[in-house]
Enzyme design. Structure first.
Site, mmCIF file in Angstrom:
data_model
loop_
_atom_site.group_PDB
_atom_site.id
_atom_site.type_symbol
_atom_site.label_atom_id
_atom_site.label_comp_id
_atom_site.label_asym_id
_atom_site.label_seq_id
_atom_site.Cartn_x
_atom_site.Cartn_y
_atom_site.Cartn_z
ATOM 1 N N TYR A 41 -1.328 0.075 10.439
ATOM 2 C CA TYR A 41 -1.379 -0.531 9.106
ATOM 3 C C TYR A 41 -0.227 -0.040 8.227
ATOM 4 C CZ TYR A 41 -3.146 -1.655 4.430
ATOM 5 O OH TYR A 41 -3.277 -2.118 3.135
ATOM 6 N N SER A 47 0.838 -1.202 0.000
ATOM 7 C CA SER A 47 0.000 0.000 0.000
ATOM 8 C C SER A 47 0.869 1.246 0.000
ATOM 9 C CB SER A 47 -0.903 0.016 1.242
ATOM 10 O OG SER A 47 -1.570 1.262 1.366
#
Length: 255
Positions: free
Chosen positions: A174, A150
């Site tokens: 995250y 990501s």
């Protein structure tokens, strides 16, 4: 016929990636933590005209589950051509009013338990699965590993105020897990740089799945971005970080 294992493939981007690889004449193992869900997806794909698909139970956070998955696939094939480490969690939770709970995402309040939970899937799970299947991959003439990453794991983007997601892409747990995943990938690619392996990190983009509460772009496009690096030739890159959503020209983005 080439073979591929995709973790977390019973839904979302993982499922779409499986469909596209099946369309490219692959035999695909649908990795699913819940075997029943994997079996249902495999049957649906067969009904859609994709016979070369099979569900495999694999919980990336569980040593025994991963070992059993390796044994099961090893009993079916001597070679694995593609591994796509797609399974991942955000760790972000909301309260009854739909607001993010700080203890699940902020740098100042996120709990150690949340860090442990997210890293167990997004980092340790990837290492666990990759190491377990490396021997099968080494038997392929063109082994490929795609790490689904990501842009929030990019230190370059996270420190760039002109990045469109600069103000809201600050998910400490995250994001840091994806940064750690990227570093692991760089080292793995370096270790195998003189072999036929091509190992890259791919951000599929902000996509309409349950992961984003069905906001973002189309899952078909996300699947294409992942599959592209599963199919690259021997002249292709390795140890690189790609986000075509962020950089449509070359796809490559900064660390």
């Amino acid at each position: 016929m080439k073979t591929a294992l995709i973790t977390g493939a019973n839904k979302g981007i993982g499922l779409e990636t499986a469909k596209q690889l099946l369309g490219n004449r692959f035999y695909v193992y649908i990795g699913s933590r819940d075997l029943q869900k994997g079996l249902e997806v495999a049957e649906r794909l067969k009904a859609e005209g994709f016979p070369h698909v099979e569900a495999i139970q694999i919980d990336v956070t569980d040593d025994d589950s991963v070992k059993n998955a390796r044994i099961a696939i090893g009993n079916k094939t001597d070679v694995l051509d593609v591994l796509i480490n797609n399974a991942g969690i955000s760790g972000v939770r909301v309260d009854e009013n739909g607001h993010y709970i700080p203890q699940t995402w902020t740098a100042s309040e996120a709990s150690i338990d949340t860090f442990r939970e997210v890293y167990e899937t997004n980092v340790y799970g990837v290492v666990r699965v990759t190491q377990a299947f490396l021997d099968l991959l080494k038997r392929s003439s063109e082994p490929r590993i795609v790490m689904v990453s990501s842009t929030v794991g990019s230190l370059t983007l996270q420190t760039d105020p002109t990045w469109p997601a600069y103000e809201f892409g600050k998910y400490a747990v995250y994001g840091s897990s994806k940064s750690a995943l990227n570093m692991y990938t760089v080292h793995l690619a370096y270790e195998l740089k003189d072999t036929a392996f091509r190992i890259n990190m791919v951000d599929p983009g902000y996509t309409k799945t349950d992961f984003t509460n069905f906001n973002g772009g189309e899952v078909v496009e996300a699947g294409k971005r992942v599959v592209k690096y599963a199919l690259i030739g021997q002249e292709g890159p390795t140890g690189r970080f790609f986000s075509e959503e962020t950089n449509p020209e070359t796809g490559e983005i900064g660390w």
